[in-house]
Design a protein around this motif. Structure first.
Motif, PDB file in Angstrom:
ATOM      1  N   LEU A 110       0.816  -1.226   0.000  1.00 44.30           N
ATOM      2  CA  LEU A 110       0.000   0.000   0.000  1.00 44.30           C
ATOM      3  C   LEU A 110       0.843   1.266   0.000  1.00 44.30           C
ATOM      4  O   LEU A 110       0.374   2.322   0.410  1.00 44.30           O
ATOM      5  CB  LEU A 110      -0.931   0.006   1.228  1.00 44.30           C
ATOM      6  N   ASP A 111       2.107   1.167  -0.448  1.00 42.62           N
ATOM      7  CA  ASP A 111       3.002   2.322  -0.411  1.00 42.62           C
ATOM      8  C   ASP A 111       3.518   2.681  -1.806  1.00 42.62           C
ATOM      9  O   ASP A 111       4.543   3.321  -1.945  1.00 42.62           O
ATOM     10  CB  ASP A 111       4.188   2.014   0.529  1.00 42.62           C
ATOM     11  N   GLY A 112       2.811   2.272  -2.840  1.00 45.72           N
ATOM     12  CA  GLY A 112       3.278   2.485  -4.201  1.00 45.72           C
ATOM     13  C   GLY A 112       3.215   3.941  -4.633  1.00 45.72           C
ATOM     14  O   GLY A 112       2.440   4.746  -4.115  1.00 45.72           O
ATOM     15  N   GLU A 113       4.060   4.266  -5.610  1.00 50.97           N
ATOM     16  CA  GLU A 113       4.125   5.629  -6.139  1.00 50.97           C
ATOM     17  C   GLU A 113       4.484   5.561  -7.613  1.00 50.97           C
ATOM     18  O   GLU A 113       5.334   4.775  -8.018  1.00 50.97           O
ATOM     19  CB  GLU A 113       5.162   6.450  -5.371  1.00 50.97           C
ATOM     20  N   ARG A 114       3.820   6.412  -8.421  1.00 42.74           N
ATOM     21  CA  ARG A 114       4.062   6.454  -9.862  1.00 42.74           C
ATOM     22  C   ARG A 114       4.127   7.918 -10.290  1.00 42.74           C
ATOM     23  O   ARG A 114       3.363   8.747  -9.782  1.00 42.74           O
ATOM     24  CB  ARG A 114       2.947   5.725 -10.620  1.00 42.74           C
ATOM     25  N   GLN A 115       5.023   8.203 -11.253  1.00 35.40           N
ATOM     26  CA  GLN A 115       5.157   9.576 -11.727  1.00 35.40           C
ATOM     27  C   GLN A 115       5.456   9.600 -13.211  1.00 35.40           C
ATOM     28  O   GLN A 115       6.186   8.744 -13.734  1.00 35.40           O
ATOM     29  CB  GLN A 115       6.280  10.311 -10.982  1.00 35.40           C
ATOM     30  N   ALA A 116       4.887  10.584 -13.896  1.00 36.79           N
ATOM     31  CA  ALA A 116       5.231  10.895 -15.285  1.00 36.79           C
ATOM     32  C   ALA A 116       5.404  12.402 -15.375  1.00 36.79           C
ATOM     33  O   ALA A 116       4.553  13.162 -14.892  1.00 36.79           O
ATOM     34  CB  ALA A 116       4.139  10.427 -16.241  1.00 36.79           C
ATOM     35  N   ALA A 117       6.514  12.841 -15.966  1.00 35.82           N
ATOM     36  CA  ALA A 117       6.801  14.275 -16.056  1.00 35.82           C
ATOM     37  C   ALA A 117       7.402  14.582 -17.413  1.00 35.82           C
ATOM     38  O   ALA A 117       8.105  13.749 -18.000  1.00 35.82           O
ATOM     39  CB  ALA A 117       7.751  14.719 -14.942  1.00 35.82           C
ATOM     40  N   VAL A 118       7.126  15.793 -17.911  1.00 31.43           N
ATOM     41  CA  VAL A 118       7.683  16.233 -19.189  1.00 31.43           C
ATOM     42  C   VAL A 118       8.033  17.715 -19.098  1.00 31.43           C
ATOM     43  O   VAL A 118       7.335  18.496 -18.436  1.00 31.43           O
ATOM     44  CB  VAL A 118       6.688  15.969 -20.346  1.00 31.43           C
TER      45      VAL A 118
ATOM     46  N   LEU B 137       9.293  29.733 -25.495  1.00 32.56           N
ATOM     47  CA  LEU B 137       8.086  28.989 -25.146  1.00 32.56           C
ATOM     48  C   LEU B 137       8.494  27.815 -24.274  1.00 32.56           C
ATOM     49  O   LEU B 137       9.487  27.135 -24.561  1.00 32.56           O
ATOM     50  CB  LEU B 137       7.371  28.482 -26.402  1.00 32.56           C
ATOM     51  N   SER B 138       7.729  27.561 -23.221  1.00 30.63           N
ATOM     52  CA  SER B 138       8.068  26.454 -22.334  1.00 30.63           C
ATOM     53  C   SER B 138       6.798  25.780 -21.836  1.00 30.63           C
ATOM     54  O   SER B 138       5.728  26.395 -21.751  1.00 30.63           O
ATOM     55  CB  SER B 138       8.908  26.931 -21.148  1.00 30.63           C
ATOM     56  N   MET B 139       6.938  24.491 -21.508  1.00 30.59           N
ATOM     57  CA  MET B 139       5.839  23.716 -20.960  1.00 30.59           C
ATOM     58  C   MET B 139       6.397  22.692 -19.992  1.00 30.59           C
ATOM     59  O   MET B 139       7.389  22.019 -20.284  1.00 30.59           O
ATOM     60  CB  MET B 139       5.069  23.018 -22.080  1.00 30.59           C
ATOM     61  N   ALA B 140       5.780  22.571 -18.828  1.00 30.20           N
ATOM     62  CA  ALA B 140       6.148  21.549 -17.851  1.00 30.20           C
ATOM     63  C   ALA B 140       4.863  20.918 -17.334  1.00 30.20           C
ATOM     64  O   ALA B 140       3.873  21.613 -17.078  1.00 30.20           O
ATOM     65  CB  ALA B 140       6.946  22.153 -16.694  1.00 30.20           C
ATOM     66  N   ALA B 141       4.885  19.604 -17.180  1.00 31.71           N
ATOM     67  CA  ALA B 141       3.696  18.893 -16.720  1.00 31.71           C
ATOM     68  C   ALA B 141       4.124  17.690 -15.890  1.00 31.71           C
ATOM     69  O   ALA B 141       5.186  17.108 -16.112  1.00 31.71           O
ATOM     70  CB  ALA B 141       2.834  18.442 -17.900  1.00 31.71           C
ATOM     71  N   VAL B 142       3.263  17.324 -14.927  1.00 33.12           N
ATOM     72  CA  VAL B 142       3.560  16.177 -14.066  1.00 33.12           C
ATOM     73  C   VAL B 142       2.252  15.531 -13.627  1.00 33.12           C
ATOM     74  O   VAL B 142       1.241  16.214 -13.429  1.00 33.12           O
ATOM     75  CB  VAL B 142       4.391  16.604 -12.833  1.00 33.12           C
ATOM     76  N   GLN B 143       2.268  14.205 -13.524  1.00 32.12           N
ATOM     77  CA  GLN B 143       1.202  13.468 -12.846  1.00 32.12           C
ATOM     78  C   GLN B 143       1.860  12.511 -11.873  1.00 32.12           C
ATOM     79  O   GLN B 143       2.776  11.770 -12.221  1.00 32.12           O
ATOM     80  CB  GLN B 143       0.312  12.681 -13.809  1.00 32.12           C
ATOM     81  N   ARG B 144       1.381  12.538 -10.648  1.00 38.38           N
ATOM     82  CA  ARG B 144       1.930  11.694  -9.599  1.00 38.38           C
ATOM     83  C   ARG B 144       0.782  11.004  -8.874  1.00 38.38           C
ATOM     84  O   ARG B 144      -0.172  11.647  -8.433  1.00 38.38           O
ATOM     85  CB  ARG B 144       2.746  12.556  -8.646  1.00 38.38           C
ATOM     86  N   ASP B 145       0.861   9.672  -8.759  1.00 36.64           N
ATOM     87  CA  ASP B 145      -0.127   8.862  -8.055  1.00 36.64           C
ATOM     88  C   ASP B 145       0.544   8.228  -6.846  1.00 36.64           C
ATOM     89  O   ASP B 145       1.629   7.648  -6.965  1.00 36.64           O
ATOM     90  CB  ASP B 145      -0.679   7.765  -8.960  1.00 36.64           C
ATOM     91  N   LYS B 146      -0.118   8.309  -5.689  1.00 37.68           N
ATOM     92  CA  LYS B 146       0.479   7.778  -4.458  1.00 37.68           C
ATOM     93  C   LYS B 146      -0.568   7.035  -3.639  1.00 37.68           C
ATOM     94  O   LYS B 146      -1.631   7.578  -3.326  1.00 37.68           O
ATOM     95  CB  LYS B 146       1.057   8.929  -3.615  1.00 37.68           C
ATOM     96  N   ASP B 147      -0.259   5.767  -3.325  1.00 31.82           N
ATOM     97  CA  ASP B 147      -1.080   5.018  -2.383  1.00 31.82           C
ATOM     98  C   ASP B 147      -0.786   5.517  -0.973  1.00 31.82           C
ATOM     99  O   ASP B 147       0.340   5.913  -0.660  1.00 31.82           O
ATOM    100  CB  ASP B 147      -0.766   3.523  -2.477  1.00 31.82           C
ATOM    101  N   ALA B 148      -1.793   5.466  -0.111  1.00 33.77           N
ATOM    102  CA  ALA B 148      -1.659   6.008   1.244  1.00 33.77           C
ATOM    103  C   ALA B 148      -1.669   4.865   2.254  1.00 33.77           C
ATOM    104  O   ALA B 148      -2.728   4.306   2.553  1.00 33.77           O
ATOM    105  CB  ALA B 148      -2.791   6.986   1.533  1.00 33.77           C
ATOM    106  N   PRO B 149      -0.498   4.506   2.811  1.00 32.89           N
ATOM    107  CA  PRO B 149      -0.437   3.361   3.714  1.00 32.89           C
ATOM    108  C   PRO B 149      -0.763   3.671   5.165  1.00 32.89           C
ATOM    109  O   PRO B 149      -0.891   2.749   5.980  1.00 32.89           O
ATOM    110  CB  PRO B 149       1.029   2.926   3.583  1.00 32.89           C
TER     111      PRO B 149
END
Length: 654
Positions: A233-241, A252-264
């Motif tokens: 129950l402690d997993g973590e996933r991230q995607a960033a650009v 011109l610039s662009m930054a993006a992130v998605q982060r998923d975290k299970d809560a133990p």
């Protein structure tokens, strides 16, 4: 203990100063000194200026050091700088500065920026330093920590400091570079970046990062599971650009992130040991910038930024039948910033700026999924405008005076004035002494004012008032011809109308509310020494004494009184290189007294050829059982931090 640390550090600084004063510099030493004197920073005034003359105490860590130490995140880099300590609630990371890091806070009192563009969102004001951040360590040219109040330049949130991440240009990292890594706890990571320039003068940089980990199996008997263990129950996933393109005066610039975290840690009374309680954070930042550079005595710049933030929280309170609650938050904001620099007046460099920020959406929702029951459905827009001026006046060959003032007006609040005065004394080219005074502010955010889940965990408080801060500081830096830099920073900071989450009863599961709670005083001293010579040993060490107390004189929670840290990087020997970093900090108060913590991380790297390298990274090398004070959402006396972990990385360039 803290006095011994300070005494030892002072003795070390004195010895090095004495040695440097009597050493006869050779040609190589003179080249090293010249390189040190040319160092520039952007964070203090949002344009490039000499670090020695900049109107702030600034600490910097570069890409070279970060890569040799195996850093993955901006938080890893910040952790090497004086006065900074990191933590993790097992749901989110957090950042402590100068002994101030409130449990459950989302780092709303330090402004985070990417190339000067604000990262802190428009719901929680959060700017978290680890995988929540849109930029990873490999894309940072350097990270600048501007210590102390920064509202005279940046406005709200720049109370205790500003972190400015200066990212790579295509010319800094030409070609394609790919990293793949795997390690313990199911760690998997792919990072790649590409840089290029063209004949027309265009500069392109693109970075992509994908990573995940299954996390740890945790022994948390306080949560009441059958055997005390929390598994899977402690997993973590991230995607960033990150993408940047510069052509002439335009960028011109662009930054993006998605982060998923299970809560133990079974936050907010959710079922312990049961999967499904998790958080998802997404952020997107787009900016178009125009900077015409210096045209005679005039320089004009314009920045237009569009950002959005999206949060999803899922909480499992029951099974058979399922009882699931959800939190949703969404905000979008547009920022227009214009600045003019003028140096047509003898010995003066004047800057004037205007900023408009509007957030048409500030949505917060809380509801039970089945049967559907809405407890919160709030949508609040926000608008603010600001005017700022700054004058950097060269009084004489050795003296410089910087004065600045910013006026902010946010809808629903009284106007806020943020002045700054900095007197810089340069007795010679190698030494600088800075006396600084500034005031700063932070407006309460939408979460603190309007989040209310029907009284289940939290009540709203729309009447919150902005926090106000005043600070006086004295900073000193001395460069030795042999490549060492010595620094000291003494500060006294007073924070009024602290916004704090407090329980409304003595019940352990009491409903909480954010309120203005009075005054806090932060005092301390940071001492540092570092070696900045390229091609040889790179090392730095610092010692900090911190005293953070409320108006009754009581120590604040999660506030260590001392901290020592450092790192050392060997020169390459037969294609091998070793980097080691260490941090130790004193006891902290919380629900229980948390004992001193100690971290040692190491990376051993091997260069296969000009295009390929291997690296073995070990975090928490001594496998210490470190703890952090618990956060308000967790029914734990303390939060266990990560135990020993390893990963093996291979990088190749094309």
């Amino acid at each position: 203990m803290k006095y011994l640390i300070a005494l030892a550090a002072c003795g070390l600084l004195g010895l090095l100063t004495h040695a440097g004063a009597h050493a006869a510099p050779g040609a190589e030493d003179e080249d090293q000194l010249e390189a040190l004197l040319r160092r520039e920073v952007q964070g203090p005034s949002r344009y490039a200026q000499s670090l020695m003359d900049a109107p702030a105490a600034v600490s910097v860590i570069t890409r070279q050091e970060s890569a040799a130490l195996g850093h993955q995140t901006i938080g890893d880099m910040l952790g090497r700088l004086p006065g900074v300590y990191l933590g993790n609630t097992r749901s989110y990371s957090n950042l402590g500065v100068r002994g101030f890091n409130r449990p459950g806070d989302y780092n709303s009192r330090v402004l985070m920026a990417i190339d000067g563009q604000r990262v802190n969102d428009a719901i929680y004001d959060q700017g978290l330093p680890q995988l929540e951040f849109p930029v990873v360590a490999e894309w940072a040219k350097r990270v600048e920590l501007v210590q102390g109040p920064g509202s005279s330049i940046y406005g709200s949130n720049a109370l205790l400091g500003v972190v400015n991440v200066v990212t790579l240009d295509g010319a800094d990292a030409p070609g394609l570079s790919v990293l793949g890594s795997a390690g313990s706890r199911g760690q998997r990571r792919v990072e790649m970046h590409y840089g290029a320039t063209d004949a027309a003068g265009g500069d392109l940089f693109i970075g992509l990062n994908l990573q995940r980990t299954a996390g740890e199996t945790l022994f948390l008997p306080e949560l009441g599971t059958a055997d005390g263990w929390i598994r899977g129950l402690d997993g973590e996933r991230q995607a960033a650009v990150l993408a940047k393109y510069r052509l002439g005066r335009w960028k011109l610039s662009m930054a993006a992130v998605q982060r998923d975290k299970d809560a133990p840690t079974a936050p907010y009374g959710t079922l312990p040991g049961v999967s499904g309680t998790r958080y998802t954070d997404r952020q997107l930042m787009v900016e178009a910038a125009y900077d015409e550079g210096w045209q005679d005595d005039l320089r004009r710049s314009l920045r237009l930024g569009l950002s959005q933030y999206d949060f999803r929280g899922r909480y499992v309170f029951g099974q058979s039948p399922d009882v699931v609650d959800r939190d949703e938050a969404y905000a979008q904001w547009l920022t227009l910033d214009a600045r003019v620099l003028w140096r047509g007046l003898l010995n003066h460099e004047l800057m004037a700026g205007a900023e408009i920020r509007t957030s048409p959406y500030g949505i917060q929702r809380n509801y039970q999924v089945a049967p559907y029951e809405s407890r919160l459905d709030s949508d609040v827009s926000q608008d603010s405008a600001a005017l700022s001026v700054q004058d950097q006046w060269r009084l004489s060959q050795h003296w410089q005076l910087t004065t600045g003032l910013r006026l902010d007006h946010a809808r629903g609040f009284s106007p806020a004035l943020s002045p700054r005065t900095v007197l810089v004394f340069r007795p010679d080219e190698r030494q600088t002494l800075k006396l600084m005074w500034a005031r700063s502010f932070r407006s309460p955010n939408l979460y603190e004012r309007y989040y209310d889940d029907g009284g289940q965990t939290q009540l709203a408080n729309p009447g919150l008032k902005p926090e106000r801060l005043g600070s006086a500081e004295l900073a000193w830096e001395y460069l030795l011809a042999s490549g060492q830099a010595l620094s000291a920073n003494l500060y006294d900071t007073r924070l009024n109308r602290l916004i704090e989450q407090v329980p409304l009863s003595d019940d352990p599961d009491a409903v909480v509310q954010y309120v203005n709670r009075g005054r806090v005083r932060l005092r301390g001293l940071d001492l540092g020494v570092e070696q900045r010579v390229e091609g040889g040993w790179l090392w730095r060490a610092s010692a900090s004494w911190m005293d953070a107390r409320d108006e009754q004189g009581r120590r604040l929670s999660n506030a260590p009184t001392w901290m020592v840290k450092g790192h050392a990087i060997t020169p390459q020997w037969r294609a091998w290189q070793l980097g080691v970093e260490w941090t130790a900090l004193g006891t902290r108060l919380g629900r229980v007294k948390v004992p001193p913590a100690c971290f040692v991380n190491a990376q051993l790297s091997y260069r296969i050829d000009a295009r390929q390298s291997l690296a073995l990274q070990v975090d928490n090398l001594l496998d210490r059982d470190n703890l952090d004070p618990s956060s308000p959402d967790a029914a734990l006396s303390a939060i266990p931090q990560s135990r020993r972990a390893w990963r093996l990385a291979w990088r190749t360039a094309f």
